[in-house]
Design a protein around this motif. Sequence first.
Motif, short mmCIF file in Angstrom:
data_model
loop_
_atom_site.label_atom_id
_atom_site.label_comp_id
_atom_site.label_asym_id
_atom_site.label_seq_id
_atom_site.Cartn_x
_atom_site.Cartn_y
_atom_site.Cartn_z
N ALA A 36 -61.38 24.98 -12.57
CA ALA A 36 -61.64 23.80 -12.94
C ALA A 36 -63.49 23.48 -12.55
O ALA A 36 -63.93 22.80 -13.38
CB ALA A 36 -60.91 22.92 -11.93
N GLU A 37 -63.96 24.18 -11.60
CA GLU A 37 -65.41 24.14 -11.24
C GLU A 37 -66.06 24.60 -12.49
O GLU A 37 -67.31 24.18 -12.94
CB GLU A 37 -65.87 24.32 -10.18
N ALA A 38 -65.57 25.54 -13.24
CA ALA A 38 -66.13 26.25 -14.40
C ALA A 38 -66.19 25.38 -15.56
O ALA A 38 -66.83 25.83 -16.68
CB ALA A 38 -65.67 27.61 -14.53
N GLY A 39 -65.25 24.20 -15.55
CA GLY A 39 -65.40 23.33 -16.79
C GLY A 39 -64.15 23.35 -17.35
O GLY A 39 -64.00 22.67 -18.62
N PHE A 40 -63.27 24.25 -17.26
CA PHE A 40 -62.02 24.30 -17.90
C PHE A 40 -61.30 22.83 -18.02
O PHE A 40 -61.14 22.46 -16.72
CB PHE A 40 -61.12 25.17 -17.74
N PRO A 41 -60.70 22.27 -19.06
CA PRO A 41 -60.34 20.80 -19.08
C PRO A 41 -58.89 20.79 -18.66
O PRO A 41 -58.44 19.65 -18.33
CB PRO A 41 -60.34 20.47 -20.44
N ALA A 42 -58.30 21.81 -18.68
CA ALA A 42 -56.71 22.03 -17.81
C ALA A 42 -56.70 23.43 -17.38
O ALA A 42 -56.97 24.38 -18.10
CB ALA A 42 -55.69 21.58 -19.04
N LEU A 43 -55.32 23.46 -16.99
CA LEU A 43 -54.87 25.01 -16.28
C LEU A 43 -53.36 24.86 -16.70
O LEU A 43 -52.57 23.87 -16.69
CB LEU A 43 -55.11 24.89 -14.69
N ARG A 72 -49.34 22.74 -4.81
CA ARG A 72 -50.97 23.05 -3.94
C ARG A 72 -51.88 23.30 -5.02
O ARG A 72 -52.99 22.66 -4.81
CB ARG A 72 -50.69 24.23 -3.19
N ILE A 73 -51.63 23.95 -6.11
CA ILE A 73 -52.50 23.96 -7.26
C ILE A 73 -52.61 22.57 -7.83
O ILE A 73 -54.19 22.25 -8.03
CB ILE A 73 -51.89 24.87 -8.14
N ALA A 74 -51.81 21.81 -8.29
CA ALA A 74 -52.17 20.67 -8.70
C ALA A 74 -52.90 19.58 -7.96
O ALA A 74 -53.81 18.81 -8.27
CB ALA A 74 -50.80 19.71 -9.26
N ARG A 75 -52.52 19.69 -6.37
CA ARG A 75 -53.51 18.65 -5.61
C ARG A 75 -54.94 19.43 -5.46
O ARG A 75 -55.78 18.44 -4.98
CB ARG A 75 -52.85 18.77 -4.12
N VAL A 81 -52.48 20.07 -14.83
CA VAL A 81 -51.60 21.38 -14.61
C VAL A 81 -50.45 21.51 -15.19
O VAL A 81 -49.62 20.55 -15.05
CB VAL A 81 -51.78 21.65 -13.25
N SER A 82 -50.23 22.34 -16.09
CA SER A 82 -48.94 22.99 -16.73
C SER A 82 -48.34 23.95 -15.84
O SER A 82 -49.02 25.12 -15.47
CB SER A 82 -49.04 23.24 -18.19
N ALA A 83 -46.95 23.94 -15.65
CA ALA A 83 -46.51 25.04 -14.73
C ALA A 83 -45.51 25.89 -15.49
O ALA A 83 -44.79 25.24 -16.14
CB ALA A 83 -45.82 24.23 -13.50
N ASP A 84 -45.56 26.98 -15.30
CA ASP A 84 -44.62 28.14 -15.79
C ASP A 84 -43.54 28.17 -14.76
O ASP A 84 -43.74 28.46 -13.82
CB ASP A 84 -45.41 29.42 -15.79
#
Length: 240
Positions: A36-43, A72-75, A81-84
């Motif tokens: 996220a800090e690298a600038g990606f708009p979603a994960l 934990r990731i979303a928080r 955040v999309s989840a597999d």
Amino acid sequence: MTAGAERFRALHRGRAPEDPLVLPGPWDAASARAFAEAGFPALATPSAGVAASLGYADGRTPAGEMFAAVARIARAVDVPVSADVEGGYGLAPKELVERLLEAGAVGCNLEDSADGVLKDPAEHAEWLAGVRAAAGGDLFVNARVDTFVRGVDDPGAAIGRAAAYVAAGADCVYPIGAPAAVLPLLRAGIQGPLNVLARPGEGPSPAELGGLGATRVTFGPGLQRYADAAVREVAARLAR
């Protein structure tokens, strides 16, 4: 429709061929923050990468631990955040949607094979329709098509499954493992966004995959494995 889901959905719209949506796959809160800090708009979390971080083999993570890891990731980040969540852990659509939303996810990957065997596409489409009905617009549903990784090389089989899943309400389809050479054919035969797997450090770049038809690019557990290899290299040097 939640603001997060609409924000995520909008990222898939109007993309130029050379500019697919690139979604790194965090396996824990620290990696999520780095992306996220690298600038990606979603994960987009990878189930195999999360499993490895929790000490499980791929496909063996208990549902509760997977949803807790996603939470934990979303928080940890302020991007969608999309989840597999693999095949949905045997949950009914309503419960699956509730648990995803409770974890803070705005989307999900749902695969169409179990224990190495492809599911009946009509039955899976019916189940996806249940997920869509339960979620409304609150989740972006990425329907994974497993034909190529289950030994079915005919692009027509993937296109047929994709059509059924889109008709059931899937927002995007993901023919995982599709060779780059068949991506233009898949793009021509599939309606809506197309998710393509990239392999860090090898194969076509995300931009090249976009030129071949990818709307969005994910990496599966590739980034987690890349990080694991780096840690092992450091550990080996320290142990000398």
